[in-house]
Design an enzyme around this catalytic site. Structure first.
Site, PDB file in Angstrom:
ATOM      1  N   ALA A   1      -3.969  -8.194  -3.599  1.00 34.95           N
ATOM      2  CA  ALA A   1      -3.329  -6.881  -3.614  1.00 34.95           C
ATOM      3  C   ALA A   1      -4.004  -6.030  -4.677  1.00 34.95           C
ATOM      4  O   ALA A   1      -4.582  -6.547  -5.629  1.00 34.95           O
ATOM      5  CB  ALA A   1      -1.842  -7.019  -3.916  1.00 34.95           C
ATOM      6  N   GLY A   2      -3.909  -4.720  -4.540  1.00 39.78           N
ATOM      7  CA  GLY A   2      -4.497  -3.833  -5.525  1.00 39.78           C
ATOM      8  C   GLY A   2      -3.664  -2.584  -5.705  1.00 39.78           C
ATOM      9  O   GLY A   2      -3.008  -2.126  -4.771  1.00 39.78           O
ATOM     10  N   HIS A   3      -3.652  -2.058  -6.919  1.00 36.97           N
ATOM     11  CA  HIS A   3      -2.970  -0.805  -7.208  1.00 36.97           C
ATOM     12  C   HIS A   3      -3.982   0.197  -7.759  1.00 36.97           C
ATOM     13  O   HIS A   3      -4.878  -0.177  -8.527  1.00 36.97           O
ATOM     14  CB  HIS A   3      -1.851  -1.007  -8.224  1.00 36.97           C
ATOM     15  CG  HIS A   3      -0.721  -1.831  -7.702  1.00 36.97           C
ATOM     16  ND1 HIS A   3       0.198  -2.451  -8.508  1.00 36.97           N
ATOM     17  CD2 HIS A   3      -0.357  -2.132  -6.438  1.00 36.97           C
ATOM     18  CE1 HIS A   3       1.082  -3.095  -7.770  1.00 36.97           C
ATOM     19  NE2 HIS A   3       0.761  -2.928  -6.506  1.00 36.97           N
ATOM     20  N   THR A   4      -3.855   1.442  -7.370  1.00 33.36           N
ATOM     21  CA  THR A   4      -4.758   2.498  -7.824  1.00 33.36           C
ATOM     22  C   THR A   4      -3.996   3.476  -8.698  1.00 33.36           C
ATOM     23  O   THR A   4      -2.925   3.953  -8.318  1.00 33.36           O
ATOM     24  CB  THR A   4      -5.379   3.245  -6.628  1.00 33.36           C
ATOM     25  OG1 THR A   4      -6.090   2.308  -5.818  1.00 33.36           O
ATOM     26  CG2 THR A   4      -6.339   4.319  -7.102  1.00 33.36           C
TER      27      THR A   4
ATOM     28  N   GLY B   1     -11.301  -2.761   0.783  1.00 34.73           N
ATOM     29  CA  GLY B   1     -11.978  -1.616   1.378  1.00 34.73           C
ATOM     30  C   GLY B   1     -11.781  -1.512   2.878  1.00 34.73           C
ATOM     31  O   GLY B   1     -12.327  -0.617   3.531  1.00 34.73           O
TER      32      GLY B   1
ATOM     33  N   THR C   1      -8.377  -3.499  -2.610  1.00 38.11           N
ATOM     34  CA  THR C   1      -9.077  -4.753  -2.898  1.00 38.11           C
ATOM     35  C   THR C   1     -10.222  -5.001  -1.931  1.00 38.11           C
ATOM     36  O   THR C   1     -11.316  -5.397  -2.331  1.00 38.11           O
ATOM     37  CB  THR C   1      -8.082  -5.921  -2.845  1.00 38.11           C
ATOM     38  OG1 THR C   1      -7.127  -5.761  -3.902  1.00 38.11           O
ATOM     39  CG2 THR C   1      -8.785  -7.254  -3.014  1.00 38.11           C
TER      40      THR C   1
ATOM     41  N   GLN D   1       2.366  -6.019  -2.644  1.00 37.71           N
ATOM     42  CA  GLN D   1       2.627  -6.076  -1.197  1.00 37.71           C
ATOM     43  C   GLN D   1       3.989  -5.428  -0.860  1.00 37.71           C
ATOM     44  O   GLN D   1       4.447  -4.573  -1.607  1.00 37.71           O
ATOM     45  CB  GLN D   1       2.529  -7.511  -0.675  1.00 37.71           C
ATOM     46  CG  GLN D   1       1.131  -8.059  -0.683  1.00 37.71           C
ATOM     47  CD  GLN D   1       0.930  -9.151  -1.709  1.00 37.71           C
ATOM     48  OE1 GLN D   1       1.831  -9.651  -2.328  1.00 37.71           O
ATOM     49  NE2 GLN D   1      -0.317  -9.545  -1.896  1.00 37.71           N
TER      50      GLN D   1
ATOM     51  N   LYS E   1       3.352   9.810  -0.980  1.00 35.59           N
ATOM     52  CA  LYS E   1       2.364  10.398  -0.063  1.00 35.59           C
ATOM     53  C   LYS E   1       2.983  11.409   0.908  1.00 35.59           C
ATOM     54  O   LYS E   1       2.508  11.576   2.033  1.00 35.59           O
ATOM     55  CB  LYS E   1       1.608   9.294   0.697  1.00 35.59           C
ATOM     56  CG  LYS E   1       0.603   8.554  -0.188  1.00 35.59           C
ATOM     57  CD  LYS E   1      -0.484   7.912   0.634  1.00 35.59           C
ATOM     58  CE  LYS E   1      -1.646   7.493  -0.239  1.00 35.59           C
ATOM     59  NZ  LYS E   1      -2.784   6.960   0.534  1.00 35.59           N
ATOM     60  N   LEU E   2       4.005  12.105   0.457  1.00 34.82           N
ATOM     61  CA  LEU E   2       4.608  13.144   1.283  1.00 34.82           C
ATOM     62  C   LEU E   2       3.606  14.255   1.560  1.00 34.82           C
ATOM     63  O   LEU E   2       3.627  14.877   2.628  1.00 34.82           O
ATOM     64  CB  LEU E   2       5.850  13.700   0.575  1.00 34.82           C
ATOM     65  CG  LEU E   2       6.771  14.598   1.378  1.00 34.82           C
ATOM     66  CD1 LEU E   2       7.347  13.860   2.582  1.00 34.82           C
ATOM     67  CD2 LEU E   2       7.897  15.132   0.495  1.00 34.82           C
TER      68      LEU E   2
ATOM     69  N   ASP F   1       0.828  -1.221   0.000  1.00 39.46           N
ATOM     70  CA  ASP F   1       0.000   0.000   0.000  1.00 39.46           C
ATOM     71  C   ASP F   1       0.857   1.264   0.000  1.00 39.46           C
ATOM     72  O   ASP F   1       0.451   2.302   0.514  1.00 39.46           O
ATOM     73  CB  ASP F   1      -0.952   0.025   1.210  1.00 39.46           C
ATOM     74  CG  ASP F   1      -1.783  -1.234   1.333  1.00 39.46           C
ATOM     75  OD1 ASP F   1      -2.279  -1.699   0.302  1.00 39.46           O
ATOM     76  OD2 ASP F   1      -1.925  -1.759   2.451  1.00 39.46           O
TER      77      ASP F   1
ATOM     78  N   LYS G   1       2.559   1.825  -5.183  1.00 38.95           N
ATOM     79  CA  LYS G   1       3.307   1.233  -6.297  1.00 38.95           C
ATOM     80  C   LYS G   1       2.603   1.436  -7.629  1.00 38.95           C
ATOM     81  O   LYS G   1       3.261   1.526  -8.665  1.00 38.95           O
ATOM     82  CB  LYS G   1       3.532  -0.254  -6.040  1.00 38.95           C
ATOM     83  CG  LYS G   1       4.567  -0.533  -4.961  1.00 38.95           C
ATOM     84  CD  LYS G   1       4.853  -2.011  -4.801  1.00 38.95           C
ATOM     85  CE  LYS G   1       3.688  -2.775  -4.222  1.00 38.95           C
ATOM     86  NZ  LYS G   1       3.309  -2.348  -2.860  1.00 38.95           N
TER      87      LYS G   1
END
Length: 423
Positions: free
Chosen positions: A41-44, A303, A301, A224, A332-333, A15, A18
């Site tokens: 796993a999920g990527h946005t 929620g 993935t 991951q 995410k700075l 998370d 990536k």
């Protein structure tokens, strides 16, 4: 001609963002290869005014010139994959995808076992997503797993399924679970999936090797993060496939170790975690809510709300060492903007002893207390490295010095253009 190889991996719990960084690097790639994990796993991706959520398809999917590859190390749920392909098609995006015939298939009995197993493991579990990842990995090692290529050979598939179904049904029942699908239903359903995916299933190992020899630019995308690796992470609170950078060769079948490889480790400016385990820098719930909501820390993935805490450099040090990171992408700075002070964990206190490297012992990890360095916060960010506030630069340069790895990519938001590249 020498191949140009980049591997992108998570340096924390996953998370870390990536999807965005892989999408950014994919613009200059010929292939993007997912080499491990599954739809747990999920990527946005945020592009212009659209958001895309990926679970199995690699992050290069938005570039027409780029071939997306699901490697042999990936665990594939065909139903999920077909739905993901269909979703892209409804948005007018043709998926340029190839799937390894050697990739293992997640079956309904794997998902049934996963749910029952989570209850059995209790506090020694991983907080499973119940996607069948651990059971299909076990089947792979038991040597009665089903592979994507098997779905195209009806007789062989039936021969293998007879053994796998009987074995796994017994496990489900021994754990107090129930398998509702019959052998006949699973057989016919998965033969149909094979036909729908036939045009994508191929010997990706050979194609990638030929691309490698031809000097094509190949980007390997991990899922991951370091602490979830079953060999090097916080075992047993891990996933079931190796996610460190060296596994890119194993999970794709391409021998990349004799060529220069750029290894980019994703490090979020704080830490988040979905699942059960000790979390040494975790914030108390009242403080966690602020950071969680500001960072939208909910699983792509599942929620599920993620646990959040301050940046842990003990964790990152291990990722630098084990994955051989050449670069860090700090993400995410922007989420930390507005906090009056920023904490960074530099070491653990374990029974009065200062520890700077991740212990293997779960007992030691359970007793670890974070040792923090505190930085002043910042109220704004620039758009180039030179225009960043000095407090931000000090934070970044401290990370580089502590873990001995350069921060070459800095993400200031979810969109492609909100990125600083340090040459």
């Amino acid at each position: 001609m020498q191949a140009k190889i980049t591997v992108v991996v998570g340096a924390q719990w996953g998370d870390e963002g990536k999807g965005k960084i892989t999408d950014l690097l994919a613009a200059d790639s010929d292939y993007v290869v997912r080499f491990q994990g599954g739809n747990n796993a999920g990527h946005t991706l945020a592009v212009s005014d659209k958001t895309y959520k990926l679970h199995l398809i690699p992050s290069g999917v938005l570039y027409p010139q780029c071939i997306s590859v699901i490697g042999n190390g990936v665990l594939v749920d065909p139903k999920v994959l077909l739905a993901e392909i269909a979703e892209f098609k409804t948005q007018g995006i043709e998926v340029n995808l190839k799937i390894s015939e050697r990739a293992h298939v997640i079956m309904p009995y794997h998902i049934a076992i996963d749910g029952a197993l989570s209850g059995h493991q209790g506090q020694l579990g991983a907080g499973s997503t119940n996607r069948g990842i651990a059971p299909v990995s076990a089947d792979k090692v038991y040597r009665h797993g089903i592979r994507m290529g098997d779905l195209l050979d009806k007789e062989l598939f039936k021969e293998k399924l007879v053994k796998a179904y009987t074995f796994n049904k017994g496990i489900v029942q021994s754990l107090g679970g129930q398998l509702d699908c019959s052998f006949e239903d699973i057989y016919s359903e998965y033969v149909a999936y094979g036909e729908q995916l036939r045009s994508y299933i191929t010997d990706t190992e050979l194609e990638l090797y030929q691309a490698f020899k031809a000097g094509k630019k190949i980007l390997f995308e991990g899922a991951q993060g370091m602490s979830l690796d079953p060999d090097h992470g916080m075992y047993p609170h891990t996933t079931s496939t190796n996610n460190v950078a060296p596994y890119a060769a194993v999970g794709s079948g391409v021998g990349i170790l004799n060529t220069p490889v750029r290894v980019v480790g994703l490090v979020k400016a704080y830490v988040s975690r979905v699942g059960i385990s000790p979390f040494i820098t975790e914030l108390p719930e009242n403080e966690a809510n602020v950071l969680r909501d500001k960072g939208n820390e909910y699983g792509t993935t599942t929620g599920r709300p993620r646990r959040v805490g301050w940046l842990d450099l003990v964790q990152v040090r291990q990722a630098v060492r084990v994955s051989g990171l050449t670069d860090i992408a700090l993400t995410k700075l922007d989420i930390l903007t507005g906090f009056p002070e920023i904490k960074v964990c530099t070491a653990y206190d374990i029974d009065g002893v200062q520890v700077t490297e991740m212990p293997a012992s779960l007992s030691k990890i359970r007793k670890a207390k974070p040792m923090y360095k505190i930085f002043p916060g910042w109220d704004n960010l620039g758009s180039t490295y030179d225009t960043l506030p000095s407090s931000v630069k000090n934070y970044i340069e401290f990370i580089e010095k502590e873990v001995e790895c350069r921060v070459s990519i800095i993400s200031l938001g979810p969109k492609r253009e909100q990125t600083i590249i340090r040459n």
